[in-house]
Design a protein around this motif. Sequence first.
Motif, PDB file in Angstrom:
ATOM      1  N   TYR A   1      26.868  59.306   9.006  1.00  0.00           N
ATOM      2  CA  TYR A   1      27.555  58.415   9.931  1.00  0.00           C
ATOM      3  C   TYR A   1      27.975  57.134   9.208  1.00  0.00           C
ATOM      4  O   TYR A   1      29.075  56.623   9.411  1.00  0.00           O
TER       5      TYR A   1
ATOM      6  N   LYS B   1      34.476  67.207  16.695  1.00  0.00           N
ATOM      7  CA  LYS B   1      33.652  68.310  17.201  1.00  0.00           C
ATOM      8  C   LYS B   1      34.375  69.102  18.277  1.00  0.00           C
ATOM      9  O   LYS B   1      34.155  70.314  18.413  1.00  0.00           O
ATOM     10  N   GLN B   2      35.255  68.455  19.028  1.00  0.00           N
ATOM     11  CA  GLN B   2      36.022  69.171  20.041  1.00  0.00           C
ATOM     12  C   GLN B   2      37.088  70.057  19.405  1.00  0.00           C
ATOM     13  O   GLN B   2      37.366  71.155  19.881  1.00  0.00           O
TER      14      GLN B   2
ATOM     15  N   ASP C   1      32.279  56.778  16.714  1.00  0.00           N
ATOM     16  CA  ASP C   1      31.747  57.686  17.731  1.00  0.00           C
ATOM     17  C   ASP C   1      32.854  58.538  18.340  1.00  0.00           C
ATOM     18  O   ASP C   1      32.700  59.755  18.525  1.00  0.00           O
ATOM     19  N   ILE C   2      33.977  57.908  18.646  1.00  0.00           N
ATOM     20  CA  ILE C   2      35.098  58.620  19.272  1.00  0.00           C
ATOM     21  C   ILE C   2      35.676  59.658  18.317  1.00  0.00           C
ATOM     22  O   ILE C   2      35.936  60.811  18.706  1.00  0.00           O
TER      23      ILE C   2
ATOM     24  N   GLN D   1      34.247  61.102  15.720  1.00  0.00           N
ATOM     25  CA  GLN D   1      33.309  62.198  15.494  1.00  0.00           C
ATOM     26  C   GLN D   1      33.296  63.150  16.686  1.00  0.00           C
ATOM     27  O   GLN D   1      33.257  64.370  16.527  1.00  0.00           O
ATOM     28  N   LYS D   2      33.334  62.591  17.892  1.00  0.00           N
ATOM     29  CA  LYS D   2      33.370  63.424  19.097  1.00  0.00           C
ATOM     30  C   LYS D   2      34.640  64.265  19.137  1.00  0.00           C
ATOM     31  O   LYS D   2      34.603  65.462  19.458  1.00  0.00           O
TER      32      LYS D   2
ATOM     33  N   ILE E   1      40.171  60.611  24.482  1.00  0.00           N
ATOM     34  CA  ILE E   1      38.803  60.171  24.785  1.00  0.00           C
ATOM     35  C   ILE E   1      38.766  58.666  25.022  1.00  0.00           C
ATOM     36  O   ILE E   1      38.160  58.184  25.979  1.00  0.00           O
TER      37      ILE E   1
END
Length: 257
Positions: free
Chosen positions: A49, A87-88, A80-81, A83-84, A16
């Motif tokens: 967060y 989720k993936q 942010d990265i 956490q993203k 990402i």
Amino acid sequence: PPRDAYLEVLRVAREIADADPKTAWLTAHLTDRSLGKPVLMIAIYGGSYRTNRGDIVDALRKLGSYPDMVSWEDTKVMTDILQKASKQVFPAAFETLEWLKKLCTLAIENGATSLSWKTPCGDLIHQAEYEVDSIEVDTYGHGRMRIAVGSVNRPNEKRLKSGFAPNFVHSFDACLLKTAFQQWNKPLVTIHDCIGVLPNDMDDAQERIRRAMIHICQGDPLAKLSEDLKVRPNPIGLLETGKGEINQIKKADKMFN
């Protein structure tokens, strides 16, 4: 084959970051397991967060890259990265967390001022959050602080919502251990949702955990939760259950991957 979940989150996080020229330089800092562990481990329990970002700062500080190489502003981007990426890697887990938050909101909209549910081992969990009266005091060592002096009989909906998902998940952790180690007469130590046994007892402990996992996950626990919270009819519906055969846990090399 089974992989390290935390390292897998970091691998996806590097992809990402590398996809954007503005964040590509962060890939060099998204390698240590201590960065993947706190975000995934806390986020998957519905952690905040702020907690995730604080854990990242702590990990970077121990690695010697904060604040000189990675600044405070950069840690937000990294959070942010990560956490993203989490989720993936585990989409169903985060979908369930969102479903739990929506269910809690519906229960409150239906008039609930506290939340109650039963675990598969029959324990009644009652979550209640109330507003707290507080005063501000000036201290020598910590500056101005706000200290609670007592609760008032007014429900705190914000805290009820933020605490529900992690409380529900942890109640199943407790139920799993309680179910697994009923009538266990050998040395046992517990730390939160972890257990320790003697090496000679490890096979027996693993077998008990497998059987307990099958027991507490039978049927549709989220459908039962919806009933316990009196959210019926349920406008958000129920999550689709997996197609795996739960009894295969008995002979699986890995319970989770």
